[in-house]
Write a protein that holds these residues in place. Structure first.
Motif, PDB file in Angstrom:
ATOM      1  N   ILE A  41      28.833   2.820  30.642  1.00  0.00           N
ATOM      2  CA  ILE A  41      29.533   2.068  31.685  1.00  0.00           C
ATOM      3  C   ILE A  41      30.182   3.090  32.606  1.00  0.00           C
ATOM      4  O   ILE A  41      30.906   3.977  32.133  1.00  0.00           O
ATOM      5  N   ALA A  42      29.922   3.006  33.889  1.00  0.00           N
ATOM      6  CA  ALA A  42      30.385   4.063  34.779  1.00  0.00           C
ATOM      7  C   ALA A  42      30.697   3.531  36.162  1.00  0.00           C
ATOM      8  O   ALA A  42      30.168   2.502  36.599  1.00  0.00           O
ATOM      9  N   HIS A  43      31.576   4.270  36.849  1.00  0.00           N
ATOM     10  CA  HIS A  43      31.814   4.041  38.272  1.00  0.00           C
ATOM     11  C   HIS A  43      31.057   5.082  39.101  1.00  0.00           C
ATOM     12  O   HIS A  43      30.473   4.774  40.121  1.00  0.00           O
ATOM     13  N   ARG A  44      31.081   6.333  38.629  1.00  0.00           N
ATOM     14  CA  ARG A  44      30.395   7.405  39.348  1.00  0.00           C
ATOM     15  C   ARG A  44      28.905   7.335  39.036  1.00  0.00           C
ATOM     16  O   ARG A  44      28.493   7.553  37.882  1.00  0.00           O
ATOM     17  N   LEU A  45      28.111   7.074  40.023  1.00  0.00           N
ATOM     18  CA  LEU A  45      26.677   6.862  39.805  1.00  0.00           C
ATOM     19  C   LEU A  45      25.970   8.133  39.395  1.00  0.00           C
ATOM     20  O   LEU A  45      24.921   8.078  38.730  1.00  0.00           O
ATOM     21  N   SER A  46      26.521   9.276  39.776  1.00  0.00           N
ATOM     22  CA  SER A  46      25.859  10.538  39.435  1.00  0.00           C
ATOM     23  C   SER A  46      25.804  10.746  37.924  1.00  0.00           C
ATOM     24  O   SER A  46      24.942  11.480  37.427  1.00  0.00           O
ATOM     25  N   THR A  47      26.699  10.107  37.190  1.00  0.00           N
ATOM     26  CA  THR A  47      26.743  10.283  35.736  1.00  0.00           C
ATOM     27  C   THR A  47      25.663   9.479  35.027  1.00  0.00           C
ATOM     28  O   THR A  47      25.449   9.672  33.832  1.00  0.00           O
ATOM     29  N   VAL A  48      25.015   8.548  35.719  1.00  0.00           N
ATOM     30  CA  VAL A  48      24.043   7.673  35.052  1.00  0.00           C
ATOM     31  C   VAL A  48      22.656   7.778  35.684  1.00  0.00           C
ATOM     32  O   VAL A  48      21.779   6.965  35.413  1.00  0.00           O
ATOM     33  N   ALA A  49      22.453   8.784  36.523  1.00  0.00           N
ATOM     34  CA  ALA A  49      21.174   8.884  37.237  1.00  0.00           C
ATOM     35  C   ALA A  49      20.000   9.071  36.281  1.00  0.00           C
ATOM     36  O   ALA A  49      18.865   8.703  36.613  1.00  0.00           O
ATOM     37  N   LEU A  64      31.195  -6.354  28.436  1.00  0.00           N
ATOM     38  CA  LEU A  64      29.954  -6.207  27.665  1.00  0.00           C
ATOM     39  C   LEU A  64      30.224  -5.409  26.386  1.00  0.00           C
ATOM     40  O   LEU A  64      29.745  -5.760  25.301  1.00  0.00           O
ATOM     41  N   ALA A  65      31.001  -4.320  26.515  1.00  0.00           N
ATOM     42  CA  ALA A  65      31.307  -3.484  25.348  1.00  0.00           C
ATOM     43  C   ALA A  65      32.172  -4.251  24.337  1.00  0.00           C
ATOM     44  O   ALA A  65      31.960  -4.153  23.129  1.00  0.00           O
ATOM     45  N   ARG A  66      33.107  -5.032  24.837  1.00  0.00           N
ATOM     46  CA  ARG A  66      33.971  -5.791  23.930  1.00  0.00           C
ATOM     47  C   ARG A  66      33.186  -6.855  23.164  1.00  0.00           C
ATOM     48  O   ARG A  66      33.446  -7.097  21.981  1.00  0.00           O
ATOM     49  N   LEU A  67      32.257  -7.472  23.838  1.00  0.00           N
ATOM     50  CA  LEU A  67      31.445  -8.481  23.156  1.00  0.00           C
ATOM     51  C   LEU A  67      30.512  -7.832  22.145  1.00  0.00           C
ATOM     52  O   LEU A  67      30.291  -8.373  21.051  1.00  0.00           O
ATOM     53  N   LEU A  68      29.936  -6.674  22.497  1.00  0.00           N
ATOM     54  CA  LEU A  68      29.047  -5.980  21.568  1.00  0.00           C
ATOM     55  C   LEU A  68      29.823  -5.520  20.335  1.00  0.00           C
ATOM     56  O   LEU A  68      29.313  -5.584  19.216  1.00  0.00           O
ATOM     57  N   TYR A  69      31.071  -5.104  20.531  1.00  0.00           N
ATOM     58  CA  TYR A  69      31.929  -4.698  19.410  1.00  0.00           C
ATOM     59  C   TYR A  69      32.468  -5.910  18.662  1.00  0.00           C
ATOM     60  O   TYR A  69      33.130  -5.787  17.649  1.00  0.00           O
ATOM     61  N   ARG A  70      32.223  -7.060  19.186  1.00  0.00           N
ATOM     62  CA  ARG A  70      32.655  -8.348  18.663  1.00  0.00           C
ATOM     63  C   ARG A  70      34.185  -8.467  18.583  1.00  0.00           C
ATOM     64  O   ARG A  70      34.745  -9.003  17.626  1.00  0.00           O
ATOM     65  N   PHE A  71      34.852  -7.951  19.604  1.00  0.00           N
ATOM     66  CA  PHE A  71      36.270  -8.247  19.757  1.00  0.00           C
ATOM     67  C   PHE A  71      36.440  -9.714  20.138  1.00  0.00           C
ATOM     68  O   PHE A  71      37.475 -10.319  19.881  1.00  0.00           O
ATOM     69  N   PRO A 130      27.286   7.447  15.051  1.00  0.00           N
ATOM     70  CA  PRO A 130      26.767   6.087  14.897  1.00  0.00           C
ATOM     71  C   PRO A 130      25.346   5.962  15.432  1.00  0.00           C
ATOM     72  O   PRO A 130      24.828   6.857  16.111  1.00  0.00           O
ATOM     73  N   LEU A 131      24.727   4.844  15.138  1.00  0.00           N
ATOM     74  CA  LEU A 131      23.368   4.579  15.618  1.00  0.00           C
ATOM     75  C   LEU A 131      23.369   4.063  17.049  1.00  0.00           C
ATOM     76  O   LEU A 131      22.376   4.182  17.762  1.00  0.00           O
ATOM     77  N   ILE A 132      24.488   3.437  17.443  1.00  0.00           N
ATOM     78  CA  ILE A 132      24.623   2.881  18.788  1.00  0.00           C
ATOM     79  C   ILE A 132      25.847   3.512  19.437  1.00  0.00           C
ATOM     80  O   ILE A 132      26.917   3.588  18.809  1.00  0.00           O
ATOM     81  N   LEU A 133      25.703   3.954  20.673  1.00  0.00           N
ATOM     82  CA  LEU A 133      26.808   4.604  21.380  1.00  0.00           C
ATOM     83  C   LEU A 133      27.196   3.799  22.614  1.00  0.00           C
ATOM     84  O   LEU A 133      26.332   3.244  23.307  1.00  0.00           O
ATOM     85  N   ILE A 134      28.507   3.740  22.860  1.00  0.00           N
ATOM     86  CA  ILE A 134      29.029   3.138  24.089  1.00  0.00           C
ATOM     87  C   ILE A 134      29.937   4.163  24.758  1.00  0.00           C
ATOM     88  O   ILE A 134      30.885   4.650  24.134  1.00  0.00           O
ATOM     89  N   PHE A 135      29.630   4.489  26.000  1.00  0.00           N
ATOM     90  CA  PHE A 135      30.481   5.384  26.778  1.00  0.00           C
ATOM     91  C   PHE A 135      31.049   4.585  27.936  1.00  0.00           C
ATOM     92  O   PHE A 135      30.327   4.244  28.879  1.00  0.00           O
ATOM     93  N   ASP A 136      32.340   4.270  27.860  1.00  0.00           N
ATOM     94  CA  ASP A 136      32.998   3.478  28.901  1.00  0.00           C
ATOM     95  C   ASP A 136      33.820   4.425  29.770  1.00  0.00           C
ATOM     96  O   ASP A 136      34.959   4.753  29.452  1.00  0.00           O
ATOM     97  N   GLU A 137      33.212   4.888  30.865  1.00  0.00           N
ATOM     98  CA  GLU A 137      33.864   5.871  31.737  1.00  0.00           C
ATOM     99  C   GLU A 137      34.335   7.070  30.903  1.00  0.00           C
ATOM    100  O   GLU A 137      35.464   7.531  31.032  1.00  0.00           O
ATOM    101  N   ALA A 138      33.448   7.573  30.053  1.00  0.00           N
ATOM    102  CA  ALA A 138      33.826   8.594  29.078  1.00  0.00           C
ATOM    103  C   ALA A 138      34.224   9.914  29.701  1.00  0.00           C
ATOM    104  O   ALA A 138      34.883  10.734  29.067  1.00  0.00           O
TER     105      ALA A 138
END
Length: 623
Positions: free
Chosen positions: A573-581, A416-423, A537-545
């Motif tokens: 984007i996360a694996h640990r659910l506690s980070t996105v509660a 999803l992040a790669r497509l949004l970044y248009r890679f 930036p105006l839009i942020l992506i955190f991929d397992e940051a």
């Protein structure tokens, strides 16, 4: 960020998603003339320098051919009658001075030619190298994942060097020799017996034919040697870049054996090239010796018969020496020119590589107006037609809100992040350009606007942070080139890494090492967060940051991220659910599909996939 589709050469377990159907058909080999034609426009930017250089080159050759003629007159002038002292005092002295001036003018005109043309040569090399570099950055992520960087940089290096070699050898060696051959043959045919010209011409034709034929035959060995050289270079770089992995598996000997295998292949090809070179040199010297003996024998007969003077004999000998000295290097010159053309063509092929993701004609920058909402509308995507990654995915990240995506590895989250970044563009790669769905920012399809404006509006903190081999300050400031030291420090403080940087002996001037390997995983990730915060930036992506951080720092960074994400459109984007509660909406993905969506409380109450994942993670943390 997960490196989906990484080339198989990077490791035995790397996923093999590169597919030949997505690659363009191999282009037909470009002819040498076509390569020269491709180079010509770059040189014509300096057309006046080219014209003056050619003028100086012709002048130098005329002066060079005049030297044997003057030498003939000097020798003949020495054949004087006894008592003719005036001739001894005046004629030879004048000829000697003229001889010296001609020699000087030859060298002077040659140096002027080099000086005048140097700017054209270096300018063309710089322009082509820069265009290639820019074009490589414009190519898709797929291209770079499938290429070996070591071999590609080697192609660029050889291509730039090939420009200089090609110009030096062709314009400054082959062309002057052809001009000199034409002048000498004309003088011999007009002044002496036509057989002098025929003997010289036959010898030259035999010499050139033999040289070209043998050089063409031995070129295959040079090409194979270059291929093995690139392979050895790529393997060495790949192994050194993955130094830690080599150490983890105790595979130093294995890597050395792989490298030695390439070196052994290179050694065999170079031995064959050297053997063929010996054959070439021996044949050349035989043709030169026969031609020179035939010329001198005929000239000697002319002197004995009285039809020629000693000066004529000396002039003919000087002509032959002047002709054959550059011809001695014809094999080398021809081989180098052919190799330079091959190397240059490889770089042109890189320059002409089609962009998989390109701005459409007339594309405009992303408009700064609008609510900056991000929307995925019925998006289907595949790196390979045989494996669909996303299936009709639709969701919206409202302006100023945070949407989190969770799910098992391989579910398509990072895609999803790669497509949004248009890679990559949405759709199925290799399916003939069939598109499926669209992605919009502020209501604009990202395929309809420029890539640069899309990426300028987005900041990303990837899971796998790679830093430049430079200072900490440089790596943080990379998010905003030209940022002041104060701005860099503010970003570092926000990322909770300022105190660590200040505690090091060199502070912000600390070198991070190749790919940032001198820093720990958590330190690298905090540098990446600081870099993105500095970009603002105006839009942020955190991929397992925060995946590489300890619990204390993770909570501190999460609080900072939450503060920074206020009023920004954020994808987490996360694996640990506690980070996105605390996310405004959570999407649960599995096998490329959204199987659940809602807030943390709603998903727990539903008792579905998310609730199961939450329960499992809570149990693992309590153990």
């Amino acid at each position: 960020m997960r490196q989906h589709g990484e080339a198989a050469s990077t490791g035995p377990c790397a996923p093999t998603t590169a597919n030949t159907t997505t690659q363009p058909a191999p282009a037909k080999p470009r002819s040498d003339w076509a390569t020269l034609k491709r180079l010509l426009p770059f040189l014509l930017q300096y057309r006046w320098r080219v014209a003056f250089a050619l003028l100086f080159m012709v002048g130098a050759k005329v002066a060079n051919v005049s030297v044997p003629i003057l030498l003939k007159h000097l020798v003949d002038a020495m054949s004087i009658k006894p008592g003719d002292t005036a001739a001894v005092l005046v004629v030879p002295v004048g000829l000697l001075i003229a001889y010296g001036l001609l020699r000087l003018s030859t060298s002077l005109l040659t140096e002027l030619r080099e000086l005048i043309f140097a700017k054209a040569t270096q300018g063309a090399a710089r322009t082509i190298a820069l265009q290639t570099f820019r074009h490589l950055h414009s190519l898709s992520l797929r291209f770079h994942l499938e290429r070996q960087t070591g071999g590609m940089t080697r192609d660029i290096e050889r291509g730039v060097r090939g420009i200089e070699s090609l110009i030096s050898y062709s314009i400054f060696s082959i062309l002057p020799t052809l001009i000199e051959m034409t002048l000498v043959l004309s003088i011999l045919a007009v002044k002496f017996d036509v057989w002098f010209a025929w003997i010289t011409l036959i010898a030259l034709v035999l010499y050139i034919t033999f040289t070209v034929t043998v050089t063409e035959w031995r070129t295959q060995f040079r090409k194979l040697a270059n291929e093995h050289d690139s392979a050895a270079h790529s393997r060495a770089i790949d192994s050194l870049l993955n130094y830690e992995t080599v150490k983890y598996f105790n595979n130093e000997d294995f890597e050395a054996q792989r490298y030695d295998k390439s070196l052994e292949s290179l050694r065999r090809m170079r031995l064959k090239a050297q053997t063929s070179l010996t054959i070439l040199n021996t044949g050349q010297q035989l043709i030169i010796a026969v031609g020179l003996v035939a010329m001198l024998w005929r000239a000697t007969q002319g002197v004995v018969n009285g039809t020629m003077t000693l000066g004529d004999l000396v002039m003919i000998n000087a002509f032959m020496i002047q002709l054959y000295i550059p011809l001695n290097f014809l094999g080398v010159l021809y081989r180098e020119i052919k190799q330079s053309l091959t190397d240059l063509d490889k770089m042109f092929v890189l320059m002409e590589r089609d962009r998989e993701v390109a701005d459409r004609p007339g594309a405009k920058p992303l408009s700064p107006q609008g609510d900056w909402a991000v929307r995925f509308d019925d998006v289907t995507f595949a790196y390979d037609p045989a494996r669909i990654i996303l299936h009709n995915v639709s969701f919206e990240i409202p302006a100023g809100k945070t949407v989190a995506v969770v799910g098992p590895s391989g579910s398509g989250k990072s895609t999803l992040a790669r497509l949004l970044y248009r890679f990559y563009d949405v759709g199925v790669a290799g399916s003939g350009g069939i598109e499926s769905g669209r992605i919009t920012i502020a209501g604009e399809d990202i395929r309809e606007v420029t890539q640069a404006s899309v990426r300028q509006a987005i900041g990303i903190v990837p899971q796998d942070t790679v830093l430049f081999n430079d200072t900490v300050e440089y790596n943080i400031a990379y998010g905003k080139p030209g940022a002041s030291r104060e701005e860099v420090e503010e970003a570092a403080k926000a990322a909770h890494i300022h105190d660590f940087i200040e505690s090091t002996p060199k502070g912000y001037q600390t070198m991070v090492g190749e790919r940032g390997l001198k820093l720990s995983g958590g330190e690298k990730q905090r540098v990446a967060i600081a870099r993105t915060l500095l970009k603002n930036p105006l839009i942020l992506i955190f991929d397992e940051a925060t995946s590489a951080l300890d619990s204390a720092n993770e909570r501190a960074i999460q609080a900072e991220i939450k503060s920074v994400a206020q009023n920004k459109t954020t994808l987490v984007i996360a694996h640990r659910l506690s980070t996105v509660a605390d996310a405004h909406q959570i999407l649960v993905m599995d096998a490329g599909r959204i199987v659940e969506r809602g807030t943390h409380a709603e998903l727990l109450a539903r008792g579905g996939r998310y609730a199961d994942m939450w329960r499992l993670q809570q149990q693992s943390e309590q153990v």
